[in-house]
Design an enzyme around this catalytic site. Structure first.
Site, PDB file in Angstrom:
ATOM      1  CG  PHE A 124     -17.755  34.862  16.373  1.00 52.03           C
ATOM      2  CD1 PHE A 124     -17.175  33.634  16.607  1.00 52.03           C
ATOM      3  CD2 PHE A 124     -18.139  35.626  17.474  1.00 52.03           C
ATOM      4  CE1 PHE A 124     -16.983  33.171  17.894  1.00 52.03           C
ATOM      5  CE2 PHE A 124     -17.950  35.167  18.766  1.00 52.03           C
ATOM      6  CZ  PHE A 124     -17.371  33.940  18.980  1.00 52.03           C
ATOM      7  CD  GLN A 238     -27.498  38.351  20.799  1.00 55.35           C
ATOM      8  OE1 GLN A 238     -26.555  38.475  21.567  1.00 55.35           O
ATOM      9  NE2 GLN A 238     -27.368  38.462  19.495  1.00 55.35           N
ATOM     10  CG  HIS A 240     -27.477  31.820  23.199  1.00 56.60           C
ATOM     11  ND1 HIS A 240     -27.573  30.485  22.909  1.00 56.60           N
ATOM     12  CD2 HIS A 240     -26.202  32.180  22.927  1.00 56.60           C
ATOM     13  CE1 HIS A 240     -26.398  30.065  22.482  1.00 56.60           C
ATOM     14  NE2 HIS A 240     -25.544  31.076  22.484  1.00 56.60           N
ATOM     15  CG  LEU A 254     -25.268  30.581  26.900  1.00 57.84           C
ATOM     16  CD1 LEU A 254     -24.395  31.329  25.913  1.00 57.84           C
ATOM     17  CD2 LEU A 254     -26.714  30.646  26.463  1.00 57.84           C
ATOM     18  CD  GLU A 257     -25.284  30.728  19.006  1.00 55.29           C
ATOM     19  OE1 GLU A 257     -26.064  30.870  18.064  1.00 55.29           O
ATOM     20  OE2 GLU A 257     -24.728  31.671  19.571  1.00 55.29           O
ATOM     21  NE  ARG A 288     -26.022  34.425  19.658  1.00 58.22           N
ATOM     22  CZ  ARG A 288     -25.062  35.037  20.334  1.00 58.22           C
ATOM     23  NH1 ARG A 288     -25.353  36.011  21.150  1.00 58.22           N
ATOM     24  NH2 ARG A 288     -23.815  34.666  20.209  1.00 58.22           N
ATOM     25  CG  HIS A 353     -26.636  35.480  25.438  1.00 55.25           C
ATOM     26  ND1 HIS A 353     -25.849  34.873  26.391  1.00 55.25           N
ATOM     27  CD2 HIS A 353     -25.810  35.773  24.395  1.00 55.25           C
ATOM     28  CE1 HIS A 353     -24.600  34.809  25.945  1.00 55.25           C
ATOM     29  NE2 HIS A 353     -24.555  35.361  24.753  1.00 55.25           N
ATOM     30  NE  ARG A 388     -23.737  40.218  22.335  1.00 54.93           N
ATOM     31  CZ  ARG A 388     -22.833  39.259  22.547  1.00 54.93           C
ATOM     32  NH1 ARG A 388     -21.557  39.497  22.328  1.00 54.93           N
ATOM     33  NH2 ARG A 388     -23.189  38.066  22.978  1.00 54.93           N
TER      34      ARG A 388
HETATM   35  C1  LIG Z   1     -22.071  32.425  28.367  1.00 55.59           C
HETATM   36  C2  LIG Z   1     -21.652  33.749  27.775  1.00 55.59           C
HETATM   37  C3  LIG Z   1     -20.772  33.770  26.695  1.00 55.59           C
HETATM   38  C4  LIG Z   1     -20.391  35.001  26.140  1.00 55.59           C
HETATM   39  N1  LIG Z   1     -19.476  34.991  25.113  1.00 55.59           N
HETATM   40  C5  LIG Z   1     -19.071  36.169  24.582  1.00 55.59           C
HETATM   41  C6  LIG Z   1     -18.087  36.184  23.531  1.00 55.59           C
HETATM   42  O1  LIG Z   1     -17.574  35.147  23.106  1.00 55.59           O
HETATM   43  N2  LIG Z   1     -17.715  37.388  23.029  1.00 55.59           N
HETATM   44  C7  LIG Z   1     -18.242  38.570  23.474  1.00 55.59           C
HETATM   45  O2  LIG Z   1     -17.874  39.622  22.965  1.00 55.59           O
HETATM   46  N3  LIG Z   1     -19.154  38.577  24.498  1.00 55.59           N
HETATM   47  C8  LIG Z   1     -19.572  37.420  25.056  1.00 55.59           C
HETATM   48  N4  LIG Z   1     -20.491  37.428  26.079  1.00 55.59           N
HETATM   49  C9  LIG Z   1     -20.957  38.735  26.635  1.00 55.59           C
HETATM   50  C10 LIG Z   1     -19.891  39.347  27.551  1.00 55.59           C
HETATM   51  O3  LIG Z   1     -19.333  38.354  28.363  1.00 55.59           O
HETATM   52  C11 LIG Z   1     -20.483  40.424  28.473  1.00 55.59           C
HETATM   53  O4  LIG Z   1     -21.265  41.300  27.751  1.00 55.59           O
HETATM   54  C12 LIG Z   1     -19.380  41.228  29.153  1.00 55.59           C
HETATM   55  O5  LIG Z   1     -18.492  40.370  29.804  1.00 55.59           O
HETATM   56  C13 LIG Z   1     -19.950  42.237  30.144  1.00 55.59           C
HETATM   57  O6  LIG Z   1     -18.896  42.826  30.870  1.00 55.59           O
HETATM   58  P1  LIG Z   1     -19.149  44.050  31.868  1.00 55.59           P
HETATM   59  O7  LIG Z   1     -17.832  44.391  32.462  1.00 55.59           O
HETATM   60  O8  LIG Z   1     -19.908  45.095  31.187  1.00 55.59           O
HETATM   61  O9  LIG Z   1     -20.118  43.460  32.973  1.00 55.59           O
HETATM   62  P2  LIG Z   1     -19.967  42.240  34.001  1.00 55.59           P
HETATM   63  O10 LIG Z   1     -18.852  41.330  33.664  1.00 55.59           O
HETATM   64  O11 LIG Z   1     -21.334  41.678  34.090  1.00 55.59           O
HETATM   65  O12 LIG Z   1     -19.591  42.942  35.360  1.00 55.59           O
HETATM   66  C14 LIG Z   1     -20.528  43.658  36.113  1.00 55.59           C
HETATM   67  C15 LIG Z   1     -19.918  43.991  37.447  1.00 55.59           C
HETATM   68  O13 LIG Z   1     -20.788  44.847  38.149  1.00 55.59           O
HETATM   69  C16 LIG Z   1     -20.873  44.451  39.501  1.00 55.59           C
HETATM   70  N5  LIG Z   1     -22.153  44.932  40.041  1.00 55.59           N
HETATM   71  C17 LIG Z   1     -23.398  44.804  39.519  1.00 55.59           C
HETATM   72  N6  LIG Z   1     -24.306  45.409  40.304  1.00 55.59           N
HETATM   73  C18 LIG Z   1     -23.630  45.930  41.343  1.00 55.59           C
HETATM   74  C19 LIG Z   1     -24.002  46.661  42.520  1.00 55.59           C
HETATM   75  N7  LIG Z   1     -25.281  46.988  42.775  1.00 55.59           N
HETATM   76  N8  LIG Z   1     -23.039  47.014  43.389  1.00 55.59           N
HETATM   77  C20 LIG Z   1     -21.752  46.685  43.167  1.00 55.59           C
HETATM   78  N9  LIG Z   1     -21.336  46.001  42.085  1.00 55.59           N
HETATM   79  C21 LIG Z   1     -22.267  45.641  41.197  1.00 55.59           C
HETATM   80  C22 LIG Z   1     -20.733  42.940  39.442  1.00 55.59           C
HETATM   81  O14 LIG Z   1     -20.299  42.415  40.673  1.00 55.59           O
HETATM   82  C23 LIG Z   1     -19.662  42.803  38.355  1.00 55.59           C
HETATM   83  O15 LIG Z   1     -18.396  42.963  38.923  1.00 55.59           O
HETATM   84  C24 LIG Z   1     -20.902  36.214  26.661  1.00 55.59           C
HETATM   85  C25 LIG Z   1     -21.787  36.185  27.730  1.00 55.59           C
HETATM   86  C26 LIG Z   1     -22.160  34.965  28.291  1.00 55.59           C
HETATM   87  C27 LIG Z   1     -23.105  34.959  29.453  1.00 55.59           C
END
Ligand SMILES: Cc1cc2nc3c(=O)[nH]c(=O)nc-3n(C[C@H](O)[C@H](O)[C@H](O)COP(=O)(O)OP(=O)(O)OC[C@H]3O[C@@H](n4cnc5c(N)ncnc54)[C@H](O)[C@@H]3O)c2cc1C
Length: 578
Positions: A124, A238, A240, A254, A257, A288, A353, A388
C-alpha cells in the site's frame, strides 16, 4: 417510568454502540471472557460501513518481506501522519497488529494466501514493505462476515434497529444509554456498567463522501460530548481523490485507487495531464492528500469538467486488464452511470473519506475520561494524525477492540456501586418526545443538504480563515432553522426521527470541525490552509474540542528513538495507495 409503559428496559454488563468491525470485535472479547454484552446498531449488522473497506488490513507479519518489523510499521505510520499521530497509540497498534490478524484467522477469515499457505501481503502507498493482508478487493465485507458469524457462535445479543440518542451519565460515570426502535418507534432504556462507543466518524457532513446515506453522521461526536467527553482533531479529515460526481444520490462513491495504480491518467477539462505540475515524479501515484489537492486546485482554478470534476481515464488500458484487475470499478460504473470505462473516462472529484480525528481517548485503554465510557474505531482518535496510512484503520479495530473489551470487562467487574440518575433519563426521554412533537416547516433532509453544502464550500480540501468563519456564520443560521423542523414518522418506520438526530449530531460535528480548522493555522497533511501554506512546528499538537469556543492544545510526546531512526519518506511508486 409509569409515563412510559412501553419502554423496554434492558440490563447488561457492557453496552456496545455500533455493529461495525470495532463494535463487534470488542463484543467478542467481552463474550469470550464471559461478560454479558449487548450490541446496538442503526443499520443491519451485515451491512455496517466496515463492509465497504476494500484494499486490506496491516500488520508487519513479514510473510513477504522478512525485513519488516512493527517498529518500521510504526515509523511509516508516524511519518505519514505528519507527526500528529500519538506515538504511544501507534506503538500499541503496530506491536499488537499480528495478534489482530491471528484472531481473524482463528475465526475463519478467508485471507488471500500464497501457494505455500502463507498469508499474502501487498504494497500500500507509503509503506516501506508489503504488509497489507487482504481478501480480494472485498476485505471489509469478509471481515464483517467473519465477525458476525463469530458473534452468532458466541450467542451475542445484537439489536441492529436501535438508534441511540443519549449515553446516560451521572457524576461523570456512565450507567446506560437511551434510544428508540427504527421500525416501530418503541423506546429502549439500557442499564449498563460500561459503554463502548463504536459509532463511526463524521464524513457524511460533506456533500461528497464515500460513506453511504445516513452513515458517519457524527453521532459519536454528539453522544460523547453530551456525556462529558471531548473531540480530538475534528478538522483532520482525509479527502480521497476519486469520488463519483453523479448520480447525486451516490455522489462521493469511491472509484478505487487501484484504477490509478493500474495506470489510470488524470486530466483536466483542457485535456492536460495536470499531475505533471504537482508531483512530476510520482504523477498519479502520488499520495492521496496530494492528488486530492491537485484535483481540487484544477477545479477551483476553472480547469474542471462541466460538473465540477476532473477526468480519470483508463480507456487506454487493454480491456482484459480492466476486466481482470478492476472488475468492481467496471461493474459500478455500468450500474450507476451506464458508462463503459473501457471506452470513456470517469468524471471524479475529491470526496470526504475518513475521520482521522474523533473522540478523545487515552492510549492504553481508550477510556474517554468519563468513567466507564470507551471509544474505538473510526469514532476514536490518536493513530492517524494528519494523514492515514492506507490499511491502518481496519487493524486499529482489532487491536483496540480486544484491549477495550478487556478494559470494559475489568471495569465492570470492579464496579461496586452503580449510581443512576432519574434526571438524565428524563432528559433523554424528553428530547425524543419533543422531536416527535416537532411540527415546524423546516425539512430535515433539506437542512442536512444545506449543512453539507456549507462544509463543502468552506471546509473542504482547502480552507482559509475567511471561508471557515463564513462557514461558522452559516452554521449559526442553521442552528436557528433547526428549531423549526417538522418530524413525521410514517408507517414505514421512524427514519424521519433518526434523520433529525443525525442532523443534530452533524451540526455539532460541523462546529467542532470548523472551530478546530480555524485554530490550526498551518498546512499539514490533509489540512490545507491557503492563508497559512506551511507547517508550523508550534502546531505539532492535537487540538481538543470540548464545546463551542473551547479548544485546548494537547502536547504530543516525542517519538521513541527506536522508531524515529526508521522514519523517512517512502516512495509510493508501483503500489496501491488506497
Ligand atoms: C470505500 C471504503 C474503503 C475503505 N478501505 C479500507 C481499507 O482497505 N483498509 C482500511 O484499513 N480501511 C478502509 N476503509 C476505512 C474503514 O472501512 C473504516 O474506517 C472502518 O470500517 C470503521 O469501522 P467502525 O467499526 O469504526 O465503524 P463503522 O463500520 O462505521 O460502524 C459504525 C456502527 O455504528 C452504528 N451507529 C452509528 N450511529 C449510531 C447510533 N446513533 N445509534 C446506534 N448505532 C449507531 C452503525 O449502525 C454501525 O453499526 C475504507 C472505507 C471506505 C468507505
Amino acid at each position: 417510568m409509569l409515563d412510559y409503559p412501553d419502554e423496554r428496559r434492558i440490563t447488561t454488563s457492557v453496552l456496545v454502540i455500533g455493529t461495525g468491525g470495532a463494535g463487534l470485535r470488542a463484543a467478542i472479547e467481552l463474550a469470550e471472557r464471559g461478560v454479558d454484552v449487548l450490541v446496538l446498531g442503526k443499520r443491519p449488522k451485515a451491512d455496517a460501513h466496515t463492509t465497504l473497506a476494500a484494499g486490506g488490513i496491516n500488520a508487519a507479519l513479514s510473510t513477504m518481506d522478512l525485513e519488516d518489523s512493527w517498529q518500521q510499521h510504526a515509523a511509516d505510520t508516524i511519518t505519514e501522519s505528519y507527526l500528529l499521530a500519538r506515538p504511544d497509540t501507534v506503538r500499541i497498534v503496530t506491536e499488537n497488529a499480528a495478534r489482530g490478524i491471528e484472531d481473524l484467522e482463528r475465526w475463519g477469515m478467508p485471507f488471500a494466501r500464497e501457494s505455500d499457505g502463507r498469508i499474502s501481503q501487498r504494497f500500500f502507498g507509503a509503506h516501506t514493505y508489503r504488509r497489507t493482508a487482504f481478501a480480494g478487493d472485498y476485505t471489509g465485507l469478509e471481515i464483517q462476515r467473519t465477525l458476525v458469524n463469530r458473534a452468532a457462535q458466541l450467542g451475542i445479543r445484537i439489536i441492529d434497529t436501535c438508534y441511540v440518542t443519549r449515553i446516560l451519565v451521572r457524576d461523570n460515570a456512565v450507567f446506560g444509554a437511551y434510544g428508540f426502535d427504527l421500525d416501530n418507534g418503541g423506546r429502549y432504556s439500557f442499564r449498563a456498567d460500561a459503554v463502548i462507543l463504536a459509532a463511526g466518524g463524521h464524513t457524511r457532513i460533506w456533500r461528497r463522501t464515500s460513506s453511504r446515506r445516513d452513515e458517519n453522521t457524527g453521532d459519536s461526536f454528539r453522544l460523547a460530548v453530551l456525556a462529558g467527553g471531548r473531540i480530538r482533531d475534528p478538522e483532520l479529515v482525509q479527502f480521497h481523490p476519486s469520488g463519483l460526481i453523479e448520480p447525486e444520490n451516490a455522489a462521493g462513491t469511491l472509484v478505487s485507487e487501484a484504477a490509478r495504480g493500474e495506470g489510470g491518467i488524470l486530466r483536466n477539462a483542457d485535456g492536460e495531464r495536470f499531475m505533471t505540475r504537482y508531483d512530476p515524479e510520482r504523477m498519479e501515484l502520488s499520495t492521496r492528500d496530494r492528488v486530492a489537492l491537485a484535483a481540487y486546485t484544477e477545479i477551483k482554478e476553472g480547469r474542471g469538467t462541466p460538473n465540477g470534476g476532473v477526468w480519470l481515464d483508463i480507456s487506454h488500458l487493454p480491456r482484459e486488464t480492466i476486466m481482470r484487475r478492476l472488475p468492481r470499478v467496471y461493474q459500478t460504473m455500468l450500474e450507476l452511470q451506464m458508462l463503459d470505462i473501457t471506452r470513456s473516462p470517469i468524471e471524479i472529484a475529491p470526496t470526504a473519506h475518513y475521520s482521522m480525528g474523533g473522540v478523545w481517548v487515552r492510549a492504553h485503554d481508550h477510556g474517554t475520561g468519563v468513567d466507564g465510557l470507551y471509544a474505538i474505531g473510526e469514532a476514536s482518535s490518536g493513530l492517524h494524525g494528519a494523514n492515514r496510512l492506507g490499511g491502518n484503520s481496519l487493524i486499529e479495530l482489532f487491536v483496540y477492540g480486544r484491549i477495550v473489551g478487556e478494559a470494559a470487562a475489568q471495569y465492570s467487574e470492579a464496579l461496586l456501586t452503580h449510581r443512576r440518575s432519574d434526571g438524565a433519563l428524563a432528559d433523554a426521554r424528553r428530547e425524543v418526545d419533543e422531536l416527535l412533537a416537532a411540527d415546524g416547516r423546516e425539512n430535515v433532509r433539506a437542512l442536512q443538504r444545506t449543512l453539507r453544502d456549507t462544509m463543502t464550500e468552506h471546509a473542504g480540501v482547502v480552507r482559509s480563515d475567511t471561508g471557515l468563519r463564513a462557514g461558522l456564520s452559516e452554521l449559526d443560521e442553521l442552528e436557528q432553522r433547526i428549531t423549526g423542523i417538522g418530524v413525521h414518522p410514517d408507517p414505514a418506520g421512524f427514519q424521519d426521527l433518526a434523520h433529525a438526530f443525525d442532523l443534530r449530531s452533524s451540526m455539532l460535528a460541523a462546529r467542532a470541525t470548523l472551530e478546530a480548522a480555524v485554530e490550526r493555522r498551518e498546512t499539514r497533511g490533509c489540512h490545507n490552509r491557503s492563508d497559512y501554506p506551511d507547517i508550523d512546528p508550534e502546531l505539532r499538537v492535537n487540538l481538543v474540542w470540548s464545546g463551542p469556543g473551547k479548544i485546548e492544545r494537547e502536547p504530543i510526546p516525542e517519538v521513541p528513538a527506536e522508531i524515529a531512526r526508521l522514519m523517512r519518506d517512502v516512495s509510493t511508486a508501483g503500489k496501491l495507495v488506497e
